[in-house]
Every structure is written in structure tokens, then in C-alpha cells.
Design a protein around this motif. Structure first.
Motif, mmCIF file in Angstrom:
data_model
loop_
_atom_site.group_PDB
_atom_site.id
_atom_site.type_symbol
_atom_site.label_atom_id
_atom_site.label_comp_id
_atom_site.label_asym_id
_atom_site.label_seq_id
_atom_site.Cartn_x
_atom_site.Cartn_y
_atom_site.Cartn_z
ATOM 1 N N ARG A 192 -0.488 1.594 -8.880
ATOM 2 C CA ARG A 192 -0.463 0.450 -9.806
ATOM 3 C C ARG A 192 -1.196 -0.715 -9.145
ATOM 4 O O ARG A 192 -0.615 -1.750 -8.830
ATOM 5 N N PRO A 193 -2.493 -0.555 -8.904
ATOM 6 C CA PRO A 193 -3.216 -1.495 -8.047
ATOM 7 C C PRO A 193 -3.317 -2.907 -8.592
ATOM 8 O O PRO A 193 -3.304 -3.867 -7.803
ATOM 9 N N HIS A 220 -9.972 -5.198 -7.953
ATOM 10 C CA HIS A 220 -8.752 -5.884 -8.379
ATOM 11 C C HIS A 220 -8.712 -7.327 -7.877
ATOM 12 O O HIS A 220 -7.651 -7.953 -7.863
ATOM 13 N N LEU A 254 -8.398 -5.528 -0.467
ATOM 14 C CA LEU A 254 -8.082 -4.759 -1.676
ATOM 15 C C LEU A 254 -9.007 -3.562 -1.799
ATOM 16 O O LEU A 254 -8.591 -2.468 -2.204
ATOM 17 N N ASN A 297 -7.950 -0.521 0.218
ATOM 18 C CA ASN A 297 -6.673 0.125 -0.068
ATOM 19 C C ASN A 297 -6.482 0.635 -1.492
ATOM 20 O O ASN A 297 -5.573 1.430 -1.737
ATOM 21 N N TYR A 298 -7.300 0.175 -2.430
ATOM 22 C CA TYR A 298 -7.115 0.555 -3.831
ATOM 23 C C TYR A 298 -8.447 0.970 -4.446
ATOM 24 O O TYR A 298 -9.497 0.396 -4.122
ATOM 25 N N TRP A 317 2.707 1.675 -5.153
ATOM 26 C CA TRP A 317 1.891 0.523 -5.523
ATOM 27 C C TRP A 317 0.410 0.845 -5.534
ATOM 28 O O TRP A 317 -0.349 0.231 -6.300
ATOM 29 N N LYS A 318 -0.009 1.813 -4.751
ATOM 30 C CA LYS A 318 -1.407 2.232 -4.842
ATOM 31 C C LYS A 318 -1.703 2.843 -6.201
ATOM 32 O O LYS A 318 -2.840 2.810 -6.679
ATOM 33 N N VAL A 326 0.825 -1.210 0.000
ATOM 34 C CA VAL A 326 0.000 0.000 0.000
ATOM 35 C C VAL A 326 0.859 1.261 0.000
ATOM 36 O O VAL A 326 0.344 2.361 0.234
#
Length: 247
Positions: free
Chosen positions: A113-114, A220, A212, A215-216, A110-111, A106
């Protein structure tokens, strides 16, 4: 839906005296706050980077002794933090670990590019499940034991426990932040193993995929399940998410 159990601090954090003493001349940065009262600090100095988990007395849900034992066991088979020390005083208890390479799934990088993050979480969880030996594990994360800890009303709401699909050594808190990801997108390790133990793999799969959405942006789960290598099981997912939320 339950809220995620931890997040990066958004307000100033008072550094406990024990953490200050451990840091000596290191730079101290609060990096994580658990809603049950736990704090994690990053210490950076000439000797490298360490992390300190600290919990105030009176928060028995956060058992650092249990996590210490699980890390020591799991380190023989998987990439997890190496324990450097632990202790307690009149204010609380702490656990010091060495840093691992990689960044939390997270992390802002990377958030952004979930789908890649979700794939790393799925692949990392599969690798963890395949590497930790069930027969040698002295810890449990079984649905029955977790259900038995609920009060009577919650246990009735939970309903019947599904048959076990596959026993593995579960992470126990397989939410997205607890997978570390290398710069190339490969899973790099796991943290926060305080409830690691033997249970149905869907206990981890249901929680990880549910997290998921915390956080995104977007959905996903397909990327996560494809990377793990399994089709979603709606019945087991629903049960283990319900158990997580009740617990």
C-alpha cells in the motif's frame, strides 16, 4: 542514485555473543543489516519485545553513544524508542531499546500500500519537525557542517549551499524504513536517530522522498509532499540529495 543504506538480512546472520547474553531465553531474530556493518536484532520473550543494535569495533560511522544521547533528548518531545541499556566489549558495542507500536513503513503490509505508506512518512516527518524544539536542541545536522566533512573534490562538486528555508530538528536519516506506521495508517513513531540535529527541513524532505524510490514500486512523492503539507522545491531537493549521496 545511491543505494539504500540498510535492508533486512537475506542470508544467515551470526548472532554476536553479547546479543546472545542479553537475550538470555528470548527468541532472537536479525531484522536489519546496515551496509556499514551494523546489525539490529529483535528479542522476544516473557518480558516483551526489545531491539538490540550491535556494531563491530572499527565502524566509527555508527556511533551508538551519539544515538543514545539523541534518543534520550528526543524522547521528551516525540515518540522514539526508550533506551534500556548499552555497553561494549572486545568485539563491539550495543544499544538496547524498548519496542514501539506499529510496523516499519517498509513492512510487506505497507509495501503493498505504497501511497498510504508515503502519506504516513510525510505526515510523520511533519509531526516530528513540529514537535522537536530547535532552540533546545544541542545537536546539529547543518548543511555547512556536513559539507565541511567532505574532501575538497566532493565539496567542489556539491556547489553552493541554498539559503535555509526553515530550521527544524531534522531526523538526520529520514529514509522510509525509519518511520513506524500504525495499523490505521497513522505515523506511530521514528527510529534510528543517530544523526538527529538542527538543519534545514529540506535535508530530511529530500532524503525521505528519494528513499521512496528505493522501497516502493511506482512514484509516490506527490503523496509524501501532500501529507507533509509542502510543494516540492526542486533546487533544495537536488542539493540535499547530492549532499546525501556524497556523504
Amino acid at each position: 542514485m545511491a543505494l539504500p543504506l540498510a535492508s533486512a538480512p537475506r542470508e544467515p546472520v551470526a548472532v554476536p555473543a553479547a546479543v546472545r547474553a542479553l537475550a538470555t531465553d528470548d527468541d532472537v531474530t536479525p531484522v536489519w543489516r546496515n551496509q556499514l556493518g551494523g546489525l539490529t536484532f529483535r528479542l522476544v520473550g516473557a518480558a516483551g519485545t526489545r531491539y538490540v543494535k550491535w556494531v563491530a569495533h572499527g565502524t566509527p560511522e555508527l556511533d551508538l553513544a551519539a544515538e543514545t544521547a539523541r534518543l534520550a533528548w528526543a524522547a521528551r518531545y516525540a515518540v522514539v524508542p526508550r533506551v534500556l541499556g548499552s555497553g561494549r566489549d572486545e568485539d563491539g558495542a550495543w544499544l538496547v531499546t524498548a519496542a514501539l507500536p506499529g510496523r516499519s513503513a517498509v513492512d510487506p503490509a505497507w509495501k503493498a500500500r505504497p501511497d498510504e505508506a508515503a502519506r504516513a512518512i510525510g505526515a510523520g516527518l511533519r509531526a516530528l519537525h513540529d514537535s522537536l524544539p530547535v532552540d533546545a536542541c544541542p545537536f546539529s545536522w547543518s548543511a555547512q557542517e556536513r559539507a565541511d566533512r567532505l574532501d575538497a573534490a566532493a565539496r567542489e562538486r556539491l556547489g553552493p549551499i541554498p539559503a535555509v528555508d526553515r530550521l527544524v530538528v531534522c531526523h538526520g536519516d529520514a529514509c522510509a524504513p525509519n518511520t513506524l506506521v500504525a495499523d490505521d495508517g497513522a505515523p506511530a513513531g521514528h527510529v534510528d536517530l543517530g544523526t538527529l540535529g538542527v538543519g534545514d527541513r529540506w535535508a530530511d524532505l529530500a532524503t525521505a522522498s528519494m528513499s521512496l524510490g528505493w522501497n516502493y514500486a511506482g512514484d509516490h512523492e506527490a503523496a509524501f509532499f501532500a501529507a507533509y503539507g509542502i510543494a516540492p522545491d526542486a533546487e533544495r531537493i537536488a542539493f540535499y540529495r547530492h549532499l546525501w549521496n556524497l556523504g
